[in-house]
Write a protein that holds these residues in place. Structure first.
Motif, PDB file in Angstrom:
ATOM      1  N   GLU A 223     -10.477   3.212  -9.321  1.00  0.00           N
ATOM      2  CA  GLU A 223     -10.416   4.528  -8.684  1.00  0.00           C
ATOM      3  C   GLU A 223     -10.692   5.575  -9.759  1.00  0.00           C
TER       4      GLU A 223
ATOM      5  N   SER B  31      -2.398   9.239  -5.617  1.00  0.00           N
ATOM      6  CA  SER B  31      -3.174   7.999  -5.618  1.00  0.00           C
ATOM      7  C   SER B  31      -2.716   7.087  -6.749  1.00  0.00           C
TER       8      SER B  31
ATOM      9  N   VAL C 171     -10.158   3.753  -3.102  1.00  0.00           N
ATOM     10  CA  VAL C 171     -10.118   2.547  -3.922  1.00  0.00           C
ATOM     11  C   VAL C 171     -11.463   1.849  -3.766  1.00  0.00           C
TER      12      VAL C 171
ATOM     13  N   THR D 276      -6.682   4.884  -0.053  1.00  0.00           N
ATOM     14  CA  THR D 276      -5.824   4.394  -1.140  1.00  0.00           C
ATOM     15  C   THR D 276      -4.599   3.648  -0.606  1.00  0.00           C
TER      16      THR D 276
END
Lengths: 196, 187
Positions: A70, A83, A167, A182
């Motif tokens: 990420e 996140s 992601v 995420t």
């Protein structure tokens, strides 16, 4: 009547086809949605780059096993912190399923995010270096990375950035093969298992 | 002559707005898009087309409008050269011009439906852009997304006012000549 109906029907068919095309078959109306649909259909090769991790060593972005990525910047006050927490949960979720794949939180602000910044971000979110580490590319590799993964970063006018977060999955063949919310832990686990 | 000059002026104004569209979705969607559409509309207004083309032209206009309402098209126009150029071609020639060509032969009921649809669609977009929990366009900030949403609401109110005020003052010139409405009679 027929004279009027035929041209209109042709136009309707063409219009529906154009809308179908413009939305990837009614699956994506945003650029973020399109990215997710398109990479799932057509994995894109990712050129190999070296990342400097928070431990100070250099690692290749992708290797023989699938990799999760990420993009973040450590001075982010909002979405990256959320996140980061999600990535920690994802790591726990995957390890409970017996999966251990490399996970990188990659800074797209490598000039500002030095090693100590990466370390404190990692510490805050319980990234221990394996399987999840925080890393940064050399600035020269950054534009290509963002382009490959279709990450759009724009300054927010307050010294920070806004960016599309997801992601991202690199499969065992080194291809960008998936982008997920995420918190879509089950989807990500399934995709990792399929990519093994 | 005045018509062509106004079309050219609208197109030129849309081109001049280009430096600001990347930073401000309101300029992009609510200034540049309408200017491009207006350029095509002015280019074609007053031209006669066979009634059999009313349906196809309307479909072309609605399809083009629908595609440019997609948030991903707005993003693509900034990120992709092909889409960038397509914006300057399709909004005038795929939306403004066909609309101008088919409008005179569209019947009053369909006109009313289209007007009501455009107001409700603008309000829908306004709600979407002000209430979406995520960023809809990758190219724009969340605050700007909300401003764009409010802009859609203002545009809906403006259109409602423009279409309602003549009714309040008892002037409805458009319903004068029934025999012109080819499309209504033929389906």
């Amino acid at each position: 009547m027929i004279r009027h109906l035929i041209p209109t029907s042709v136009a309707v068919c063409l219009g529906v086809a154009a809308l179908w095309q413009a939305t990837d078959g009614l699956r994506a109306i945003t650029a973020e949605g399109a990215r997710r649909v398109q990479v799932a259909d057509n994995p894109q090769p990712v050129s190999q780059v070296m990342l400097e991790t928070m431990q100070g060593d250099w690692r290749a972005l992708h290797g023989p096993s699938p990799t999760l990525v990420e993009f973040i910047y450590t001075t982010c006050p909002t979405i990256c912190q959320a996140s980061g927490g999600d990535f920690a949960e994802l790591r726990d979720h995957l390890s409970q399923a017996g999966l251990s794949v490399p996970m990188y939180s990659i800074s797209f602000d490598p000039e500002v995010d030095d090693l100590s910044a990466l370390q404190s971000y990692g510490e805050l979110h319980t990234a221990t270096g394996a399987p999840w580490t925080i890393a940064r590319p050399v600035p020269a590799d950054l534009p290509q990375l963002l382009k490959t993964f279709q990450v759009t970063v724009i300054p927010d006018g307050w010294g920070g950035y806004e960016h599309n977060i997801a992601v991202l999955l690199i499969d065992a063949q080194g291809r960008f093969a998936g982008a997920f919310d995420t918190r879509a832990f089950d989807d990500i686990r399934d995709a990792v298992e399929a990519a093994l | 002559m005045i018509r062509l000059a106004s079309a050219a002026a609208a197109f030129l104004a849309a081109c001049l707005a280009q430096p600001w569209v990347a930073g401000d979705p309101v300029v992009h969607v609510l200034v540049q898009f309408p200017l491009l559409a207006a350029a095509g509309y002015l280019l074609a207004i007053g031209q006669r087309v066979p009634p059999s083309l009313t349906g196809p032209l309307l479909v072309v206009a609605l399809t083009t409008a629908a595609i440019w309402m997609l948030p991903r098209s707005v993003d693509a126009a900034l990120a992709d050269t092909g889409w960038h150029l397509a914006k300057f071609v399709t909004l005038p020639l795929g939306f403004g011009a066909p609309l101008a060509l088919c409008w005179p032969t569209i019947g009053p009921i369909l006109r009313g439906f289209l007007k009501a649809q455009s107001v409700s669609m603008l309000l829908f977009l306004g709600f979407l852009y002000t209430h979406a929990p995520v960023r809809i366009c990758n190219s724009y900030l969340v605050d700007d997304q909300v401003r764009l949403g409010l802009g859609f609401v203002w545009a809906a109110l403006a259109l409602t006012a423009i279409w309602m005020i003549p009714v309040l003052f008892g002037r409805m010139p458009e319903i004068a000549k029934e025999e012109r409405y080819e499309f209504s009679r033929h389906g």
